[in-house]
Design a protein around this motif. Structure first.
Motif, PDB file in Angstrom:
ATOM      1  N   GLU A  75       0.841  -1.198   0.000  1.00  0.00           N
ATOM      2  CA  GLU A  75       0.000   0.000   0.000  1.00  0.00           C
ATOM      3  C   GLU A  75       0.877   1.250   0.000  1.00  0.00           C
ATOM      4  OE1 GLU A  75      -3.119   0.037  -0.325  1.00  0.00           O
ATOM      5  OE2 GLU A  75      -3.889  -1.901   0.324  1.00  0.00           O
ATOM      6  N   THR A  76       0.478   2.241  -0.795  1.00  0.00           N
ATOM      7  CA  THR A  76       1.225   3.491  -0.891  1.00  0.00           C
ATOM      8  C   THR A  76       0.429   4.632  -0.286  1.00  0.00           C
ATOM      9  OG1 THR A  76       2.369   2.758  -2.899  1.00  0.00           O
ATOM     10  CG2 THR A  76       2.335   5.123  -2.473  1.00  0.00           C
ATOM     11  N   TYR A  77       1.090   5.429   0.544  1.00  0.00           N
ATOM     12  CA  TYR A  77       0.453   6.567   1.200  1.00  0.00           C
ATOM     13  C   TYR A  77       1.218   7.840   0.859  1.00  0.00           C
ATOM     14  CZ  TYR A  77      -1.684   2.957   4.155  1.00  0.00           C
ATOM     15  OH  TYR A  77      -2.377   1.859   4.616  1.00  0.00           O
ATOM     16  N   GLN A  78       0.528   8.957   0.971  1.00  0.00           N
ATOM     17  CA  GLN A  78       1.172  10.253   0.768  1.00  0.00           C
ATOM     18  C   GLN A  78       1.955  10.630   2.012  1.00  0.00           C
ATOM     19  OE1 GLN A  78      -2.042  12.950  -0.340  1.00  0.00           O
ATOM     20  NE2 GLN A  78      -1.415  12.800  -2.474  1.00  0.00           N
ATOM     21  N   LEU A  79       3.156  11.100   1.801  1.00  0.00           N
ATOM     22  CA  LEU A  79       4.004  11.578   2.886  1.00  0.00           C
ATOM     23  C   LEU A  79       4.064  13.094   2.800  1.00  0.00           C
ATOM     24  CD1 LEU A  79       5.989  10.876   5.200  1.00  0.00           C
ATOM     25  CD2 LEU A  79       7.797  10.763   3.476  1.00  0.00           C
TER      26      LEU A  79
ATOM     27  N   PRO B 233       6.402  14.973  10.331  1.00  0.00           N
ATOM     28  CA  PRO B 233       5.962  14.324   9.091  1.00  0.00           C
ATOM     29  C   PRO B 233       4.565  13.727   9.281  1.00  0.00           C
ATOM     30  CG  PRO B 233       7.534  12.934  10.247  1.00  0.00           C
ATOM     31  CD  PRO B 233       7.445  14.201  11.031  1.00  0.00           C
ATOM     32  N   ARG B 234       3.821  13.678   8.201  1.00  0.00           N
ATOM     33  CA  ARG B 234       2.467  13.128   8.233  1.00  0.00           C
ATOM     34  C   ARG B 234       2.345  12.061   7.158  1.00  0.00           C
ATOM     35  NH1 ARG B 234      -2.354  17.141   6.949  1.00  0.00           N
ATOM     36  NH2 ARG B 234      -1.814  16.603   4.811  1.00  0.00           N
ATOM     37  N   ILE B 235       1.831  10.899   7.526  1.00  0.00           N
ATOM     38  CA  ILE B 235       1.573   9.819   6.581  1.00  0.00           C
ATOM     39  C   ILE B 235       0.072   9.759   6.361  1.00  0.00           C
ATOM     40  CG2 ILE B 235       1.806   7.359   6.116  1.00  0.00           C
ATOM     41  CD1 ILE B 235       4.178   7.334   8.062  1.00  0.00           C
ATOM     42  N   ASP B 236      -0.345  10.127   5.156  1.00  0.00           N
ATOM     43  CA  ASP B 236      -1.775  10.258   4.862  1.00  0.00           C
ATOM     44  C   ASP B 236      -2.382  11.251   5.845  1.00  0.00           C
ATOM     45  OD1 ASP B 236      -3.997   9.659   3.268  1.00  0.00           O
ATOM     46  OD2 ASP B 236      -4.682   8.111   4.639  1.00  0.00           O
ATOM     47  N   LYS B 237      -3.310  10.821   6.689  1.00  0.00           N
ATOM     48  CA  LYS B 237      -3.935  11.729   7.661  1.00  0.00           C
ATOM     49  C   LYS B 237      -3.370  11.546   9.060  1.00  0.00           C
ATOM     50  CE  LYS B 237      -8.289  11.733   5.073  1.00  0.00           C
ATOM     51  NZ  LYS B 237      -9.736  11.411   5.107  1.00  0.00           N
TER      52      LYS B 237
END
Length: 222
Positions: free
Chosen positions: A24-28, A35-39
């Motif tokens: 699975e790929t999340y927005q960084l 830092p924020r990974i997804d929400k």
């Protein structure tokens, strides 16, 4: 995700993407100095373990695949075997969007765009094409492979075969004469398998992925 990354490493990499071991790929991204990974914000971390670091986040990460429905996956796809958008377009055309988007559990055998572009059909048959490729219930690949017949929402029962593929040198699963070329794409309302042809059409020539298909444009025609 990438091994042995500290909070500072994630912050330096943002904005970008992060891929977990599950695939699975999340927005960084960045939120303030964190830092924020997804929400989810990394609130505390850099705790050393024997094989790297672990970090504490403030929200559970929801896998993108599970957050999207079967319909969403088809509508938004653009790289999966040339995309699945023509199936979604047909779903919209015959006004079955609510069913494919909300009903559950469903299993879809979704032809990729290249398969749709190789056929032609009149508009009245479009609804039947959609319903032929969707069945009720969860049919993961092991369940499909052990089946002999699958019954779609509407249409004819589809035979299941397991064949040895001389190209991949592995066994592959075929449903209704179509080869499954991508297994088990998980969705919020079920699971889908990508197939290399539109079920229910006569085929005479071989496309790139083995099973044959005619050569005409596949948009609903009046």
């Amino acid at each position: 995700s990438s091994p042995a990354m500290t909070i500072a490493d994630y912050y330096a990499e943002a904005p970008g993407n992060i891929t977990m071991l599950s695939g699975e790929t999340y927005q960084l991204k960045r939120k303030g100095t964190s830092p924020r990974i997804d929400k989810s914000v990394i609130q505390f971390g850099d705790m050393i373990s024997t094989d790297g670091y672990f970090h504490i986040i403030d929200k559970v990460l929801e896998p993108p695949s599970v957050s999207r429905t079967l319909y969403d996956h088809c509508k938004e796809s653009n790289r999966t075997y040339s995309g699945l958008t023509l199936f979604a377009t047909t779903v919209d055309y015959v006004r079955l969007t609510d069913l494919i988007d909300r009903d559950l559990p469903l299993t879809g055998f979704i032809p990729y765009n290249r398969a749709f572009r190789r056929i032609s059909y009149p508009a009245p048959k479009a609804r039947g094409i959609v319903e032929q490729h969707v069945i009720r219930g969860l049919y993961y690949i092991d369940v499909v492979a052990k089946s002999t017949i699958l019954t779609p929402l509407e249409g004819f029962d589809m035979g299941v075969e397991v064949k040895y593929d001389n190209v991949t040198m592995e066994e592959s699963v075929w449903v209704g004469g179509a080869k499954i070329i991508q297994e088990e794409v998980y969705t919020r309302n079920g699971v889908m398998h990508v197939i290399d042809r539109v079920i229910g059409f006569d085929y005479e020539t071989s496309p790139p992925t083995v099973s044959p298909a005619p050569t005409m444009t596949a948009q609903p025609t009046a």
